[in-house]
Design a protein around this motif. Structure first.
Motif, PDB file in Angstrom:
ATOM      1  N   SER A  41     -18.891  -4.930 -34.686  1.00 42.24           N
ATOM      2  CA  SER A  41     -18.883  -3.664 -35.424  1.00 42.24           C
ATOM      3  C   SER A  41     -19.466  -2.536 -34.580  1.00 42.24           C
ATOM      4  O   SER A  41     -18.979  -1.404 -34.608  1.00 42.24           O
ATOM      5  N   ASN A  42     -20.511  -2.855 -33.810  1.00 46.13           N
ATOM      6  CA  ASN A  42     -21.115  -1.834 -32.956  1.00 46.13           C
ATOM      7  C   ASN A  42     -20.138  -1.373 -31.884  1.00 46.13           C
ATOM      8  O   ASN A  42     -20.068  -0.176 -31.568  1.00 46.13           O
ATOM      9  N   ARG A  43     -19.353  -2.308 -31.309  1.00 41.89           N
ATOM     10  CA  ARG A  43     -18.359  -1.910 -30.305  1.00 41.89           C
ATOM     11  C   ARG A  43     -17.284  -1.036 -30.917  1.00 41.89           C
ATOM     12  O   ARG A  43     -16.826  -0.064 -30.303  1.00 41.89           O
ATOM     13  N   ARG A  44     -16.860  -1.361 -32.131  1.00 40.34           N
ATOM     14  CA  ARG A  44     -15.847  -0.520 -32.790  1.00 40.34           C
ATOM     15  C   ARG A  44     -16.366   0.889 -33.030  1.00 40.34           C
ATOM     16  O   ARG A  44     -15.667   1.880 -32.787  1.00 40.34           O
ATOM     17  N   PHE A  45     -17.627   0.986 -33.527  1.00 34.71           N
ATOM     18  CA  PHE A  45     -18.191   2.314 -33.777  1.00 34.71           C
ATOM     19  C   PHE A  45     -18.363   3.092 -32.480  1.00 34.71           C
ATOM     20  O   PHE A  45     -18.104   4.297 -32.428  1.00 34.71           O
ATOM     21  N   THR A  46     -18.793   2.406 -31.406  1.00 34.16           N
ATOM     22  CA  THR A  46     -18.964   3.097 -30.121  1.00 34.16           C
ATOM     23  C   THR A  46     -17.621   3.604 -29.598  1.00 34.16           C
ATOM     24  O   THR A  46     -17.519   4.730 -29.093  1.00 34.16           O
ATOM     25  N   THR A  47     -16.578   2.791 -29.730  1.00 35.81           N
ATOM     26  CA  THR A  47     -15.248   3.230 -29.292  1.00 35.81           C
ATOM     27  C   THR A  47     -14.777   4.429 -30.104  1.00 35.81           C
ATOM     28  O   THR A  47     -14.233   5.399 -29.548  1.00 35.81           O
ATOM     29  N   TRP A  48     -14.989   4.370 -31.418  1.00 34.36           N
ATOM     30  CA  TRP A  48     -14.579   5.501 -32.268  1.00 34.36           C
ATOM     31  C   TRP A  48     -15.375   6.752 -31.939  1.00 34.36           C
ATOM     32  O   TRP A  48     -14.841   7.851 -31.920  1.00 34.36           O
ATOM     33  N   ARG A  49     -16.667   6.598 -31.652  1.00 39.45           N
ATOM     34  CA  ARG A  49     -17.517   7.762 -31.376  1.00 39.45           C
ATOM     35  C   ARG A  49     -17.150   8.429 -30.061  1.00 39.45           C
ATOM     36  O   ARG A  49     -17.196   9.663 -29.959  1.00 39.45           O
ATOM     37  N   ARG A  50     -16.776   7.637 -29.062  1.00 44.10           N
ATOM     38  CA  ARG A  50     -16.473   8.216 -27.753  1.00 44.10           C
ATOM     39  C   ARG A  50     -15.123   8.915 -27.718  1.00 44.10           C
ATOM     40  O   ARG A  50     -14.838   9.643 -26.777  1.00 44.10           O
ATOM     41  N   PHE A  54     -18.519  13.593 -31.348  1.00 46.93           N
ATOM     42  CA  PHE A  54     -19.331  13.093 -32.457  1.00 46.93           C
ATOM     43  C   PHE A  54     -20.621  13.901 -32.609  1.00 46.93           C
ATOM     44  O   PHE A  54     -20.997  14.288 -33.716  1.00 46.93           O
ATOM     45  N   TRP A 107     -14.836  15.549 -36.365  1.00 44.90           N
ATOM     46  CA  TRP A 107     -14.804  14.085 -36.272  1.00 44.90           C
ATOM     47  C   TRP A 107     -13.383  13.535 -36.398  1.00 44.90           C
ATOM     48  O   TRP A 107     -12.942  12.737 -35.583  1.00 44.90           O
TER      49      TRP A 107
END
Length: 474
Positions: A41-50, A54, A107
């Protein structure tokens, strides 16, 4: 025989060794642990944020929330309700909601970050006179920084995205290789660990087991010669001259075996120089805005941040000021506010420059200084009539006191601005930009009870139906 399984049964292994992953009998070969789910989940959020600005959107949302909070938050302490009462409730609500919407659009609609960034910066400046000093300055600062970050953000290149994806795959492969086995493998690890512990325990209790540690060589440090080239001497400073430490004849002590510590000189720290704050050039910024809006198919009339162009055919400015007062002033379309330095007969002067295509003033009063000591200045009063100046309206103001009205709501907060109070470096940076309000916003904004100490006013057409010349009433 059948019976209750013992703890050594492979299917009952629920407590792994230190560092091993917990295994349950019902877990399948493809089951994921809690840490793996959180990491995924953290990798998904990091990918979405980059993939979007953000941080810029977050600051816009925080700025809108800070502007909204003081006007609508109430506290209750010991049956005493505390609430900030303000006349700018409607404008505060509109500005705060628009800033939050700009943050959400940054966003989820990253292609429109240029529009949302400029809109957030404009709303942050408008919030200063309209919404409790922009949420006590905090909301304005957050929104300005968020808008600037949205304008400066650039999407990730394809090469960087491919390299990042390749690194994630390699990391995932390494984590799978380091992941302990299931079922029987865990049992084997447990058995090996128990056997190793038993062997170590037996060896520790065996009388014949002894460790042989080789002796370390003796460490001898060389002696350091004294200043005269001889070995140093140890002399008791309390003994009289010619005697040793015991009061006998002077004797030479054994050479010292401890070398003297060398002097340590730390290099000086470099001087820290912080760069001066600078603003982007308004012309380049306007080109980026136009390019982004054209790509989106959006047109915002009146939105212009380019520095103002010189006024053609401008008459010489003496440097003296005269006062202009009006009960209500409306400037639209093409309203623009800039900070400039004008050349006068008395030298350069700092001033606010206001431009518009059409300006309407209600109950205009103008002062005419005669410059003769002892004589009263004359004034022109329109007696409550409406005066219209149209076509290339320009006014250069040294100091002004205004009260804004937005969408028919009077803020009731007089705001005084003096160009002479601005530092030279701030004026130099602000001269690179111009604040052009969109027509839909300037059309809803009027200036009430305006008083301006003016250097010069120019316009193509002046319509003043009624005039009364008499003593100036300050």
């Amino acid at each position: 025989m059948t019976g209750t399984p013992t703890p050594d049964t492979p299917g009952d292994v629920t407590q792994p060794l230190d560092g091993a992953t917990e295994v349950t009998p019902d877990a399948g070969p493809g089951a994921e642990t809690t840490s793996e789910k959180l990491e995924k989940s953290n990798r998904r959020f990091t990918t979405w944020r980059r993939q979007r600005a953000f941080g810029a959107g977050l600051l816009m949302i925080l700025g809108g929330a800070v502007i909204l909070t003081p006007a609508y938050l109430s506290l209750e302490i010991s049956n005493i309700q505390i609430q900030i009462s303000t006349l700018a409730g409607v404008s505060t609500l509109v500005i705060g909601i628009l800033l939050i919407v700009c943050g959400l659009m940054t966003w989820f609609r990253g292609e429109g970050r240029i529009l949302t960034g400029v809109a957030a910066m404009v709303l942050a400046i408008v919030a200063l006179p309209q919404s409790n000093f922009g949420g006590f300055i905090i909301g304005t600062v957050l929104s300005l920084v968020g808008g600037a970050m949205a304008l400066a953000w650039t999407p990730q290149s394809r090469d960087e995205a491919r390299a990042e994806k390749k690194n994630r795959r390699e990391e995932k492969v390494r984590s799978k290789e380091q992941k302990p086995g299931k079922g029987g493998s865990t049992t084997a690890v447990t058995a090996v660990a128990a056997l190793a512990a038993l062997t170590v325990g037996l060896g520790a209790h065996t009388p014949q087991a002894s460790a042989q540690i080789p002796g370390l060589p003796e460490l001898r440090l060389p002696t350091l010669p004294g200043q005269d080239g001889q070995a140093g001497q140890q002399v008791d400073p309390a003994a009289p001259s010619g005697t040793g430490a015991t009061g006998g004849d002077a004797t030479t002590a054994a050479p010292s075996t401890t070398p003297a510590a060398p002097s340590l000189q730390l290099p000086g720290l470099p001087e820290l120089r912080l760069p001066e704050p600078t603003l982007p050039d308004g012309t380049a910024l306007q080109q980026n805005i136009d390019g982004g809006l054209d790509a989106l198919g959006v047109t915002v009339p009146g939105l212009n941040v380019e520095p103002p162009a010189p006024v053609q055919g401008l008459l010489p400015i003496t440097g003296n000021t005269f006062t202009i007062k009006s009960d209500r002033t409306a400037m639209t379309p093409g309203m623009k506010l800039s900070v400039v330095t004008v050349d006068t007969l008395q030298g350069p002067k700092k001033a606010f420059r206001i431009d518009s295509d059409r300006t309407v003033l209600t109950n205009l009063r103008v002062q005419f200084p005669n410059g003769v000591p002892g004589l009263q200045d004359l004034g022109q009063d329109t007696l409550g009539a409406v005066t219209t100046l149209s076509g290339n309206f320009h006014i250069f103001v040294r100091k002004m006191t205004i009260t804004a009205e937005v969408a028919g709501v009077d803020t009731g907060l007089p705001l005084t601005l003096d160009a002479e109070d601005l530092p030279d470096n701030i004026v130099r940076e602000l001269s690179k930009l111009g604040l052009g309000l969109p027509d839909f916003l300037s059309g809803q904004t009027d200036i009430l009870n305006g008083t301006m100490e003016t250097y010069l006013v120019t316009s193509d057409v002046l319509e003043a139906p009624t005039n009364d010349i008499g003593p100036w009433q300050s």
